[in-house]
Design a protein around this motif. Structure first.
Motif, PDB file in Angstrom:
ATOM      1  N   PRO A  97       0.808  -1.228   0.000  1.00 52.88           N
ATOM      2  CA  PRO A  97       0.000   0.000   0.000  1.00 52.88           C
ATOM      3  C   PRO A  97       0.838   1.273   0.000  1.00 52.88           C
ATOM      4  CG  PRO A  97      -0.984  -1.597   1.465  1.00 52.88           C
ATOM      5  CD  PRO A  97       0.321  -2.190   1.012  1.00 52.88           C
ATOM      6  N   ALA A  98       1.969   1.251   0.707  1.00 49.63           N
ATOM      7  CA  ALA A  98       2.823   2.439   0.755  1.00 49.63           C
ATOM      8  C   ALA A  98       3.367   2.794  -0.627  1.00 49.63           C
ATOM      9  CB  ALA A  98       3.977   2.212   1.729  1.00 49.63           C
ATOM     10  N   ASP A  99       3.601   1.785  -1.461  1.00 51.89           N
ATOM     11  CA  ASP A  99       4.098   2.039  -2.812  1.00 51.89           C
ATOM     12  C   ASP A  99       3.031   2.714  -3.665  1.00 51.89           C
ATOM     13  OD1 ASP A  99       6.618   0.736  -2.320  1.00 51.89           O
ATOM     14  OD2 ASP A  99       5.562  -1.181  -2.460  1.00 51.89           O
ATOM     15  N   TYR A 100       1.780   2.281  -3.499  1.00 53.49           N
ATOM     16  CA  TYR A 100       0.696   2.918  -4.252  1.00 53.49           C
ATOM     17  C   TYR A 100       0.433   4.332  -3.732  1.00 53.49           C
ATOM     18  CZ  TYR A 100      -0.287  -1.562  -6.456  1.00 53.49           C
ATOM     19  OH  TYR A 100      -0.189  -2.718  -7.205  1.00 53.49           O
ATOM     20  N   ALA A 101       0.623   4.531  -2.436  1.00 54.32           N
ATOM     21  CA  ALA A 101       0.466   5.875  -1.870  1.00 54.32           C
ATOM     22  C   ALA A 101       1.556   6.821  -2.356  1.00 54.32           C
ATOM     23  CB  ALA A 101       0.480   5.798  -0.345  1.00 54.32           C
ATOM     24  N   ALA A 115      -1.100  16.488   5.260  1.00 54.38           N
ATOM     25  CA  ALA A 115      -2.529  16.204   5.354  1.00 54.38           C
ATOM     26  C   ALA A 115      -2.962  15.267   4.230  1.00 54.38           C
ATOM     27  CB  ALA A 115      -3.320  17.508   5.294  1.00 54.38           C
ATOM     28  N   LEU A 116      -2.383  15.461   3.052  1.00 59.40           N
ATOM     29  CA  LEU A 116      -2.732  14.601   1.924  1.00 59.40           C
ATOM     30  C   LEU A 116      -2.334  13.152   2.192  1.00 59.40           C
ATOM     31  CD1 LEU A 116      -3.740  14.144  -0.970  1.00 59.40           C
ATOM     32  CD2 LEU A 116      -1.417  14.684  -1.754  1.00 59.40           C
ATOM     33  N   ALA A 117      -1.189  12.940   2.813  1.00 56.85           N
ATOM     34  CA  ALA A 117      -0.747  11.582   3.127  1.00 56.85           C
ATOM     35  C   ALA A 117      -1.783  10.866   3.993  1.00 56.85           C
ATOM     36  CB  ALA A 117       0.603  11.611   3.831  1.00 56.85           C
ATOM     37  N   SER A 118      -2.376  11.580   4.934  1.00 56.16           N
ATOM     38  CA  SER A 118      -3.420  11.003   5.782  1.00 56.16           C
ATOM     39  C   SER A 118      -4.671  10.697   4.962  1.00 56.16           C
ATOM     40  CB  SER A 118      -3.754  11.978   6.917  1.00 56.16           C
ATOM     41  OG  SER A 118      -4.785  11.472   7.732  1.00 56.16           O
ATOM     42  N   ASP A 119      -5.014  11.605   4.033  1.00 60.65           N
ATOM     43  CA  ASP A 119      -6.173  11.376   3.162  1.00 60.65           C
ATOM     44  C   ASP A 119      -6.003  10.088   2.367  1.00 60.65           C
ATOM     45  OD1 ASP A 119      -7.114  13.826   4.035  1.00 60.65           O
ATOM     46  OD2 ASP A 119      -6.546  14.895   2.207  1.00 60.65           O
ATOM     47  N   VAL A 120      -4.824   9.907   1.787  1.00 65.88           N
ATOM     48  CA  VAL A 120      -4.567   8.753   0.923  1.00 65.88           C
ATOM     49  C   VAL A 120      -4.619   7.457   1.730  1.00 65.88           C
ATOM     50  CG1 VAL A 120      -2.844   7.623  -0.537  1.00 65.88           C
ATOM     51  CG2 VAL A 120      -3.249  10.084  -0.764  1.00 65.88           C
ATOM     52  N   ARG A 121      -4.041   7.470   2.913  1.00 70.06           N
ATOM     53  CA  ARG A 121      -4.045   6.262   3.752  1.00 70.06           C
ATOM     54  C   ARG A 121      -5.468   5.795   4.044  1.00 70.06           C
ATOM     55  NH1 ARG A 121       0.388   8.770   6.412  1.00 70.06           N
ATOM     56  NH2 ARG A 121      -1.016   9.607   8.006  1.00 70.06           N
ATOM     57  N   ALA A 122      -6.409   6.726   4.172  1.00 71.69           N
ATOM     58  CA  ALA A 122      -7.787   6.360   4.466  1.00 71.69           C
ATOM     59  C   ALA A 122      -8.443   5.600   3.314  1.00 71.69           C
ATOM     60  CB  ALA A 122      -8.601   7.618   4.791  1.00 71.69           C
ATOM     61  N   TYR A 123      -7.906   5.742   2.107  1.00 77.30           N
ATOM     62  CA  TYR A 123      -8.465   5.068   0.941  1.00 77.30           C
ATOM     63  C   TYR A 123      -7.837   3.694   0.693  1.00 77.30           C
ATOM     64  CZ  TYR A 123     -11.155   9.070  -0.835  1.00 77.30           C
ATOM     65  OH  TYR A 123     -12.082  10.078  -0.990  1.00 77.30           O
ATOM     66  N   LEU A 124      -6.640   3.473   1.200  1.00 78.24           N
ATOM     67  CA  LEU A 124      -5.925   2.234   0.916  1.00 78.24           C
ATOM     68  C   LEU A 124      -6.069   1.230   2.062  1.00 78.24           C
ATOM     69  CD1 LEU A 124      -2.650   3.779  -0.551  1.00 78.24           C
ATOM     70  CD2 LEU A 124      -4.397   2.518  -1.828  1.00 78.24           C
ATOM     71  N   PRO A 125      -5.973  -0.080   1.773  1.00 74.95           N
ATOM     72  CA  PRO A 125      -6.040  -1.074   2.842  1.00 74.95           C
ATOM     73  C   PRO A 125      -4.881  -0.905   3.820  1.00 74.95           C
ATOM     74  CG  PRO A 125      -6.299  -2.107   0.673  1.00 74.95           C
ATOM     75  CD  PRO A 125      -5.842  -0.703   0.436  1.00 74.95           C
ATOM     76  N   THR A 126      -5.121  -1.256   5.066  1.00 77.92           N
ATOM     77  CA  THR A 126      -4.037  -1.293   6.038  1.00 77.92           C
ATOM     78  C   THR A 126      -3.113  -2.463   5.701  1.00 77.92           C
ATOM     79  OG1 THR A 126      -5.252  -2.763   7.518  1.00 77.92           O
ATOM     80  CG2 THR A 126      -5.578  -0.380   7.817  1.00 77.92           C
ATOM     81  N   ALA A 127      -1.956  -2.509   6.329  1.00 78.29           N
ATOM     82  CA  ALA A 127      -1.014  -3.603   6.077  1.00 78.29           C
ATOM     83  C   ALA A 127      -1.645  -4.947   6.432  1.00 78.29           C
ATOM     84  CB  ALA A 127       0.270  -3.385   6.874  1.00 78.29           C
TER      85      ALA A 127
END
Length: 228
Positions: A97-101, A115-127
């Motif tokens: 997921p970090a690579d796609y982020a 702030a954007l990094a937090s936004d993106v994490r909310a859309y991607l699966p957790t590890a």
């Protein structure tokens, strides 16, 4: 009087067969639900009513890692590229997921990078969810229906004081369908659900040495809570 042994045995076999069938249906339902929602995803997700079907927009079956976003000064084209990058991933690609982020972080405007990094994490699966989705060979992609400037943004621009909004700032609300496919047991399954969100961006005017300006990503709205 005791009932004959043969009818009793027949009823027991029938009950066992029904129970086994129900257990199988529950197991299949759990597997499809995992593909639709994603293990470990605690965010509200209307996908509980998602349909399981073959998608007409399925990408190539070859696992693909994250791709760099194109450099462009076209605000709508940039918003569409962001939306596709945000929803396109494959657990068999070897990427995390970090690579796609990272591909989205690479086009972030420095003023909102954290702030954007937090936004993106909310859309991607957790590890943890990613590890479980990998066992299903899950991949995801997005088909876009509309990309339009929301009325609320037009109103905000009209009412903003000078300098309140960055020069070249824009917002596009995306509507479309999120698709997931994978393997449950030995059977291929697919699921889809509608999504909507808003991409906030800024497109700088072209520098003297370039013919076009470049767009950068500012923020993302909460999933399914876009500007209207």
């Amino acid at each position: 009087m005791d009932q004959p042994a043969e009818p009793r045995r027949h009823r027991r076999l029938l009950i066992a067969a029904i129970a086994g069938g129900l257990a199988l249906l529950v197991a299949v339902g759990v597997g499809i639900y995992g593909l639709v929602r994603g293990p470990g995803d605690t965010r509200p997700d209307p996908a509980r009513s998602g349909t399981v079907a073959t998608s007409p927009a399925a990408p190539s079956s070859t696992p693909a890692g994250p791709a760099r976003l194109p450099a462009t000064g076209d605000a709508e084209a940039f918003a569409r590229a962001v939306a596709e990058a945000l929803f396109t991933w494959d657990t068999l690609s070897g990427a995390a997921p970090a690579d796609y982020a990272q591909v989205l972080a690479d086009v972030a405007d420095t003023s909102e990078a954290g702030a954007l990094a937090s936004d993106v994490r909310a859309y991607l699966p957790t590890a943890e969810a990613w590890a479980q989705l990998t066992t299903y060979q899950t991949r995801q992609w997005l088909t876009i229906d509309t990309a339009a400037v929301p009325e609320a943004w037009t109103t905000a621009e009209a009412q903003a004081a000078p300098g309140q909004l960055p020069q070249g700032a824009a917002a596009y609300t995306i509507t479309g369908t999120r698709h997931r496919s994978g393997i449950w047991g030995t059977e291929p399954v697919e699921a889809s659900r509608p999504v909507s969100f808003t991409v906030f961006l800024v497109c700088a005017p072209p520098a003297p040495e370039f013919r076009v300006g470049l767009c950068r990503l500012l923020r993302l709205s909460e999933l399914d809570n876009p500007l209207r």
